[in-house]
Design an enzyme around this catalytic site. Structure first.
Site, short mmCIF file in Angstrom:
data_model
loop_
_atom_site.label_atom_id
_atom_site.label_comp_id
_atom_site.label_asym_id
_atom_site.label_seq_id
_atom_site.Cartn_x
_atom_site.Cartn_y
_atom_site.Cartn_z
N ASN A 1 0.84 -1.20 0.00
CA ASN A 1 0.00 0.00 0.00
C ASN A 1 0.87 1.25 0.00
O ASN A 1 1.96 1.27 0.57
CB ASN A 1 -0.95 0.00 1.20
CG ASN A 1 -0.40 0.75 2.39
OD1 ASN A 1 -0.47 1.98 2.46
ND2 ASN A 1 0.18 0.01 3.34
N PHE B 1 -1.70 8.22 4.18
CA PHE B 1 -2.49 8.84 5.26
C PHE B 1 -3.73 9.55 4.72
O PHE B 1 -4.03 10.69 5.09
CB PHE B 1 -1.65 9.85 6.05
CG PHE B 1 -0.54 9.28 6.88
CD1 PHE B 1 -0.45 7.92 7.14
CD2 PHE B 1 0.44 10.10 7.41
CE1 PHE B 1 0.59 7.40 7.91
CE2 PHE B 1 1.47 9.59 8.19
CZ PHE B 1 1.55 8.24 8.44
N SER C 1 5.71 5.26 8.63
CA SER C 1 5.10 4.95 7.34
C SER C 1 6.05 5.33 6.21
O SER C 1 6.65 6.41 6.24
CB SER C 1 3.78 5.72 7.17
OG SER C 1 3.31 5.60 5.84
N ASN D 1 5.11 6.06 3.25
CA ASN D 1 4.31 6.67 2.19
C ASN D 1 4.10 8.18 2.32
O ASN D 1 3.35 8.77 1.56
CB ASN D 1 2.94 5.97 2.12
CG ASN D 1 3.09 4.50 1.81
OD1 ASN D 1 3.90 4.11 0.98
ND2 ASN D 1 2.34 3.66 2.52
N THR D 2 4.73 8.80 3.32
CA THR D 2 4.75 10.27 3.44
C THR D 2 6.21 10.70 3.34
O THR D 2 7.04 10.27 4.16
CB THR D 2 4.16 10.73 4.78
OG1 THR D 2 2.77 10.37 4.83
CG2 THR D 2 4.28 12.24 4.93
N LYS E 1 5.37 3.90 16.96
CA LYS E 1 5.32 2.81 15.99
C LYS E 1 6.56 2.88 15.10
O LYS E 1 6.83 3.92 14.49
CB LYS E 1 4.06 2.90 15.12
CG LYS E 1 3.87 1.70 14.20
CD LYS E 1 2.48 1.70 13.60
CE LYS E 1 2.21 0.42 12.82
NZ LYS E 1 0.81 0.34 12.35
N ASN F 1 5.68 -1.46 11.56
CA ASN F 1 4.93 -0.93 10.42
C ASN F 1 5.23 -1.79 9.18
O ASN F 1 5.85 -2.85 9.29
CB ASN F 1 5.33 0.53 10.18
CG ASN F 1 4.20 1.38 9.64
OD1 ASN F 1 3.46 0.94 8.76
ND2 ASN F 1 4.05 2.59 10.13
#
Length: 345
Positions: free
Chosen positions: A118, A122, A183, A185-186, A225, A254
């Site tokens: 994925n 966010f 994460s 993805n940022t 996390k 994560n």
């Protein structure tokens, strides 16, 4: 039944679009949560009623099996999750500013490997909207975790205030807060795991939490996390910061940017975080390392690659006090939660 009937139908939704299946599943659960008596009946059927409750970082959990952040970002189905056997739920990751997330498609199933990639980014309605929804729910009857992250539009140098804003808005509603600095993805987010950045962020969050407590609200545990891609030395440095600042626990782990075990899959080249079966071994080793390094003094929520009760047991045996499921729910269905609950001593 789930694998032969329900899962194929979900996979066909939206002509194979994994995100459409996700959204329609949430919509169905939202409706389920409106049926009177759903939680009690579901808890009996799911085995949650017979699960061993436990207290971790000062919070009483009716079952150690929780829903990981990412599944119900905006908290739309919070009345339904206990009916599937979950003892707690983590909403989010939520950001101070509403944001659509990354461009679609951004969610990919690697079915042969029981994995998901994925790069959602966010996507959420923002912490103010989540606060309003949680206020409308009232008492949920189970512990709620809230995962907070940095808005994409916020420069990295202003990240601290972004996190603090979300904590302030949501403080009265969460039973614990997860600080998502891992994460993939940022852009730039994972740099907040570095000791200097992390110390500044956690100190500010604890200061805000203290001010909320002075205002009459009970103190809430703050957890961090972490990514599964950190080296052992980087984890140790991070743990030292967490210990110094007084973090209540660690969520490990994560998603990973690695592709070990799925390299040959046609979707392996998609950017984003990988979850599911390829993460089972790494998550267990990370939990064991954290437990050993802290002497068991820092509570751990183990997450990553749980597709069988044995996977959950392995994380608990490695030192986790609680476990969370997400990708396993996609591939094994709600029966997975029931089997884990019933396998617990």
């Amino acid at each position: 039944m789930y694998r032969k009937v329900v899962r194929p139908v979900l996979y066909r939704l939206g002509r194979g679009d994994a995100e459409v299946a996700h959204e329609q599943t949430l919509a169905g659960l939202r409706l389920l949560g409106r049926v009177p008596g759903t939680q009690r009946a579901g808890a009996r059927l799911s085995g949650a009623a017979a699960a061993s409750p436990r207290t971790v970082f000062g919070v009483r959990f009716p079952s150690p099996v929780g829903l990981a952040a990412g599944m119900d970002k905006n908290g739309v189905a919070l009345r339904a999750w206990p009916a599937l056997g979950f003892g707690f739920v983590e909403v989010g990751t939520v950001t101070a500013h509403p944001q659509p997330g990354n461009e679609k498609p951004r969610l990919f199933r690697l079915v042969e490997h029981e994995a998901v990639i994925n790069r959602m980014g966010f996507n959420n309605l923002g912490s103010e909207a989540l606060a309003a929804r949680l206020a409308a729910y009232g008492d949920l009857g189970y512990p709620l975790g809230v995962s907070i992250g940095k808005s994409k539009v916020t420069p990295l140098e202003d990240a601290v205030e972004d996190y603090v804003t979300s904590l302030r808005r949501l403080y009265r509603y969460g039973d614990y807060f997860a600080v998502n600095v891992s994460s993939p993805n940022t852009p730039g987010l994972r740099s907040l795991q570095d000791a200097g950045h992390l110390r500044e962020l956690l100190t500010a969050l604890h200061t805000e939490a203290a001010s909320m407590s002075v205002a009459g609200l009970a103190g809430k545990p703050i957890l961090v996390k972490i990514a599964p891609d950190l080296t052992s030395s980087a984890i140790d440095e991070l743990l030292q910061v967490c210990t110094d600042v007084g973090v209540a626990g660690i969520i490990a782990t994560n998603t990973t940017v690695g592709r070990a075990g799925v390299e040959s899959h046609p979707l392996a080249g998609e950017t984003g975080g990988l979850s599911g079966r390829p993460l089972t071994e790494t998550a267990a080793k990370t939990v064991a390392h954290i437990h050993a390094e802290t002497g068991g003094a820092l509570p751990i929520i183990g997450v990553g690659g749980i597709l069988e009760p044995a996977d959950a047991a392995r994380l608990l045996d490695a030192g986790a006090g609680l476990v969370q499921v997400y990708t396993g729910l996609i591939y094994r269905g709600p029966g997975l939660v029931r089997r884990i609950n019933r396998s617990l001593p």
